[in-house]
Every structure is written in C-alpha cells, then in structure tokens.
Design an enzyme around this catalytic site. Sequence first.
Site, PDB file in Angstrom:
ATOM      1  CG  HIS A 308      -2.070   0.911   1.110  1.00  0.00           C
ATOM      2  ND1 HIS A 308      -1.990   2.257   1.349  1.00  0.00           N
ATOM      3  CD2 HIS A 308      -3.340   0.657   0.711  1.00  0.00           C
ATOM      4  CE1 HIS A 308      -3.172   2.793   1.123  1.00  0.00           C
ATOM      5  NE2 HIS A 308      -4.000   1.850   0.721  1.00  0.00           N
ATOM      6  CG  ASP A 365      -8.718  -4.721  -2.515  1.00  0.00           C
ATOM      7  OD1 ASP A 365      -9.900  -4.624  -2.164  1.00  0.00           O
ATOM      8  OD2 ASP A 365      -8.109  -3.842  -3.138  1.00  0.00           O
TER       9      ASP A 365
HETATM   10  N1  ACO Z   1       4.158  -7.739  -4.708  1.00  0.00           N
HETATM   11  C1  ACO Z   1       5.498  -7.713  -4.918  1.00  0.00           C
HETATM   12  N2  ACO Z   1       6.254  -6.590  -4.791  1.00  0.00           N
HETATM   13  C2  ACO Z   1       5.637  -5.460  -4.457  1.00  0.00           C
HETATM   14  C3  ACO Z   1       4.245  -5.408  -4.227  1.00  0.00           C
HETATM   15  C4  ACO Z   1       3.500  -6.606  -4.359  1.00  0.00           C
HETATM   16  N3  ACO Z   1       2.197  -6.622  -4.155  1.00  0.00           N
HETATM   17  N4  ACO Z   1       3.890  -4.149  -3.912  1.00  0.00           N
HETATM   18  C5  ACO Z   1       5.001  -3.419  -3.947  1.00  0.00           C
HETATM   19  N5  ACO Z   1       6.077  -4.208  -4.267  1.00  0.00           N
HETATM   20  C6  ACO Z   1       7.479  -3.789  -4.338  1.00  0.00           C
HETATM   21  C7  ACO Z   1       7.748  -2.914  -5.529  1.00  0.00           C
HETATM   22  O1  ACO Z   1       8.099  -3.678  -6.660  1.00  0.00           O
HETATM   23  C8  ACO Z   1       8.868  -2.033  -5.016  1.00  0.00           C
HETATM   24  O2  ACO Z   1      10.049  -2.807  -5.019  1.00  0.00           O
HETATM   25  P1  ACO Z   1      11.497  -2.085  -5.264  1.00  0.00           P
HETATM   26  O3  ACO Z   1      11.647  -1.112  -4.129  1.00  0.00           O
HETATM   27  O4  ACO Z   1      12.477  -3.210  -5.245  1.00  0.00           O
HETATM   28  O5  ACO Z   1      11.392  -1.414  -6.605  1.00  0.00           O
HETATM   29  C9  ACO Z   1       8.495  -1.810  -3.559  1.00  0.00           C
HETATM   30  O6  ACO Z   1       7.716  -2.969  -3.184  1.00  0.00           O
HETATM   31  C10 ACO Z   1       7.695  -0.540  -3.309  1.00  0.00           C
HETATM   32  O7  ACO Z   1       6.520  -0.603  -4.073  1.00  0.00           O
HETATM   33  P2  ACO Z   1       5.943   0.575  -4.964  1.00  0.00           P
HETATM   34  O8  ACO Z   1       5.459   0.014  -6.255  1.00  0.00           O
HETATM   35  O9  ACO Z   1       6.897   1.712  -5.000  1.00  0.00           O
HETATM   36  O10 ACO Z   1       4.703   0.994  -4.084  1.00  0.00           O
HETATM   37  P3  ACO Z   1       3.569   1.991  -4.525  1.00  0.00           P
HETATM   38  O11 ACO Z   1       3.249   2.773  -3.325  1.00  0.00           O
HETATM   39  O12 ACO Z   1       3.919   2.725  -5.773  1.00  0.00           O
HETATM   40  O13 ACO Z   1       2.362   1.003  -4.909  1.00  0.00           O
HETATM   41  C11 ACO Z   1       0.611  -0.551  -4.643  1.00  0.00           C
HETATM   42  C12 ACO Z   1       1.417   0.570  -3.998  1.00  0.00           C
HETATM   43  C13 ACO Z   1       0.088  -0.086  -6.015  1.00  0.00           C
HETATM   44  C14 ACO Z   1      -0.587  -0.859  -3.758  1.00  0.00           C
HETATM   45  C15 ACO Z   1       1.524  -1.796  -4.799  1.00  0.00           C
HETATM   46  O14 ACO Z   1       1.927  -2.227  -3.519  1.00  0.00           O
HETATM   47  C16 ACO Z   1       0.823  -2.923  -5.537  1.00  0.00           C
HETATM   48  O15 ACO Z   1       0.845  -2.943  -6.765  1.00  0.00           O
HETATM   49  N6  ACO Z   1       0.169  -3.885  -4.804  1.00  0.00           N
HETATM   50  C17 ACO Z   1      -0.580  -4.944  -5.445  1.00  0.00           C
HETATM   51  C18 ACO Z   1      -1.927  -4.418  -5.951  1.00  0.00           C
HETATM   52  C19 ACO Z   1      -2.882  -4.150  -4.831  1.00  0.00           C
HETATM   53  O16 ACO Z   1      -3.072  -4.959  -3.920  1.00  0.00           O
HETATM   54  N7  ACO Z   1      -3.540  -2.991  -4.901  1.00  0.00           N
HETATM   55  C20 ACO Z   1      -4.566  -2.591  -3.926  1.00  0.00           C
HETATM   56  C21 ACO Z   1      -4.106  -1.406  -3.145  1.00  0.00           C
HETATM   57  S1  ACO Z   1      -5.201  -1.044  -1.856  1.00  0.00           S
HETATM   58  C22 ACO Z   1      -6.504  -0.375  -2.622  1.00  0.00           C
HETATM   59  O17 ACO Z   1      -6.476   0.298  -3.602  1.00  0.00           O
HETATM   60  C23 ACO Z   1      -7.735  -0.694  -1.970  1.00  0.00           C
END
Ligand code: ACO
Length: 431
Positions: A308, A365
Amino acid sequence: MSKEAKLELDGKSYTLPTVTGSEGEKAVDVSALRATTNYITLDDGYGNTGSCTSKITFIDGDEGILRYRGIPIEELAEKSNFIETAYLIIYGDLPNHAQIKRFSDLLTDNQFLHEDMKFHFQGFPSGAHPMAILSAMINAASCYDEDLMRWQWGKTKQFDVYVARLISQVRTIAAYSYRKSKGLPLIYPKQNYKYTANFLHMMFSNPYEDFEIKPEVVKALDLIFLLHADHEQNCSTSTVRMVASSQANLFASCAAGVCALWGPLHGGANQSVIEMLQQIHREGDDGSKFITAAKDKNSGRKLMGFGHRVYKNYDPRAKIIKVACDEVLSKLHITDPLLDIAKRLEESALNDSYFVERKLYPNVDFYSGIIMRAIGIPVEMFTVMFAIGRMPGWIANYKEIMDEPKSRIYRPRQVYTGKTINHYVPIHDRK
Ligand code: ACO
C-alpha cells in the site's frame, strides 16, 4: 509555534510557510513557489504531495490507523453500519434519530432508476464488464434530471437528494448490471428492506421467489461496504476531486471515480487477488512458487492484495476483514481452499525479507474477495462492491471542495522533457 522552511535556490534564499494538521501531520506549503522562485516541485506519483487539506479521513500508515471523522475504523466496524457511516463521512457527525430517519427515507425515495434507463442496459454486450456499465450508467442517470444537467456549483438546494440518489442508485445500477450480464430479468428494490439486504434481493431474487436474506450475509457485506467507505486521497478519490474541481456535476465526478477505481492496482485488486489464488490452486502450488515469482521484477507478477502506498504496517481494514472472513465462512459452513492458500501466502510473505524490508502487508483487498465469494458475489462484481462502498467517500470529498469558497481548478504542472523547437516538414521531404 509556527515554523518556516528555508530554501536556497540559485544563490537566493526563500522562506516557505508550513502547515500542521490536527493530528500533527506536517507539510511545507509550496503554493507560492513558482510565483516567487520560478521552480515547481516534481513528485512522480504524488507520493509526497498533499493535494488538499481535508477534514474527512485520517490515516497514519506507519501505525496502521484509520479514522473516519475522528472515529477509529475498529469502532465503526463493531458498532455502526454502512448507511450510518456514510452519513458520518458525508455530513461530518454521526446522525441523531431524526437525521438518520430522513437520510434513510431519502435513500428509499430515490432508489428507483428512471424506467427509460432499462434501454441503456440493453445496449451493452452481454460480456460487458460491470465496472464499465456502472460508470456509464451513473453518468446516464444524471441526464434524467434537469438540475443536474444545469449544475450550479455550490448553489443546488437539492444536494441532499442527489447524495441519497447516488448512494441508493449505485446499488440498483450495480445489481442491474449483474442481472443484465446474465440475461436475467431485472428485480426492483423493495421498500421494506434496508440498504444491503435490498442489494442482495436485487442481485439474487427471481420474479417467482425472493432470495433468502441471511443476517450473517447482510452483516458481512455491509461490513465490506463500511470498510471501503473512504480512504483519503487515493487514486479514485483524487480523480473525483480533480473532475469536481472543474465544477462538473456530482454524478459525472463520481462516474470518473468508478473508472479510476477499476484498475488492478487500486479497486480492481480484489478481483485480481481471487484470480491469483485460483491460479495457485489450479497449478497445485502451495504458494511458494508464486511468492518467488512475485519477488522477481521480470516475472510480471505481484502478490496482489499486498502493499500500500500509505500503510507501511498492517492495513487495519485487512485485520478486521480477516476475522470477519473466518466468521462468515464458519457460519455458512463453507470451507474454501482459497482461504487456506491466502493464509499460507500471508504467513510466508510476512516472514520473507523481500516483503519485510519493503513493509508490504496485506491490504483491504487480500481477504475481502474470499468473503464475497462465500456469499455468492461473482468475481467480476468484486470491484463494483468496492465502488458501492466508496461512494460516500467520493461524495464527501466532492462536497468538501464544493463547500470551499476558495477552491480552484486542479491543474498540476509538468517538467517538459520532449524535443525543443522542431519545425514542420512536408510529407514528401520526410525520411
Ligand atoms: N508484490 C510484490 N512486490 C511489491 C508489491 C507486491 N504486491 N507491492 C510493492 N512491491 C514492491 C515494488 O516492486 C517495489 O520494489 P522495489 O523497491 O524493489 O522497486 C516496492 O515494493 C515498493 O513498491 P511501490 O510500487 O513503490 O509501491 P507503490 O506505493 O507505488 O504502490 C501498490 C502501492 C500499487 C498498492 C503496490 O503495492 C501494488 O501494486 N500492490 C498490489 C496491488 C494491490 O493490492 N492494490 C490494492 C491497493 S489497496 C486499494 O487500492 C484498496
């Protein structure tokens, strides 16, 4: 004590005011930055940008705190219901007896769609995604009201009616979009059913027999709506505020919110989580292969329902949903292998340095889809459930900027990195 930030740029020194929120959140106010320095701030994905001040929802992502109008989500989940919470979010305080009665009456009075809207439903192909139908139909619903079409920013005396209409009709439209996708006759809402029970009735009753409304099912779905009701400046809410800032009407602004919510990184994640769990189940993986793939940036996979932008601790909504998930499955005597897979995935991820170092925890979720599956909501409707739940938050944010006398159109800047001046070449001279 008021603080100021000092900025050194091109040999000059500037002071910038700071703002402190009621929970101690601090911000440097850069609203005059460009006018005084000719610089803008650059913040890809807005991770450090406050787009507004707001009185609606407070989140402390490090501590895993979520409060609507100051009330902890845990208290609301235990003691309130979706409609009361919607009132709280939109109007700022918990309603008294008279207020909740008026609100409930308005919801009931406004739950029917204009009959002509049935023809719009007929126009969609049977495989249309319900989120596409939902967004289109919310916009279409506004066309049946002259005042909405001639929307006067901040002047409508009917705002409360529109609020009730949107909250009530989003549920009717959602149920109709499902019925349409299955080729089933549309079921009208009933006057004596409360909000969530009425939704289940419109989804699952048939013209000969009413669907059995089980209290545990109503409670579980109502809780899902309540937990999704607002979440400060997320992607869809920011979209609603962006559209609203142009003084577009309430329905158009919230329809835009539905589109923003649809994506798998936002509200679409609940559908993606179940699809991921189904895939793991089909492949006979105990989850370990998937976790390995999710850590590999080249695999194109992510652990959906994890991570998140704001929570760097357990999402408090996920904690509540996890407990509710166990409860509802046991009351309905359902054993779902996907729940076991989800729990195994969570345990592995929470003990894996990749997820620990990045502070990736289950979000709202991760478990909500398992509850929805148990109560018979089809997977393609999961994000629609999120949209029904989020409607009060979108409306409250709309109202907040409409009530703000100094609100300006949202118009971010950019740093242009394209070609410098480049003249037109006639087609016969081009390579
Ligand atoms: N699985 C694997 N790796 C992940 C995940 C994941 N679910 N989420 C983040 N990471 C990693 C990223 O690749 C990044 O790695 P790095 O530092 O080596 O490059 C690091 O964790 C930081 O993640 P960001 O992408 O910078 O986080 P951001 O804040 O941009 O994105 C998000 C947040 C979109 C929720 C992301 O965690 C994600 O895609 N999660 C899966 C989708 C999801 O569950 N979305 C629902 C969100 S809650 C909602 O809207 C109700």
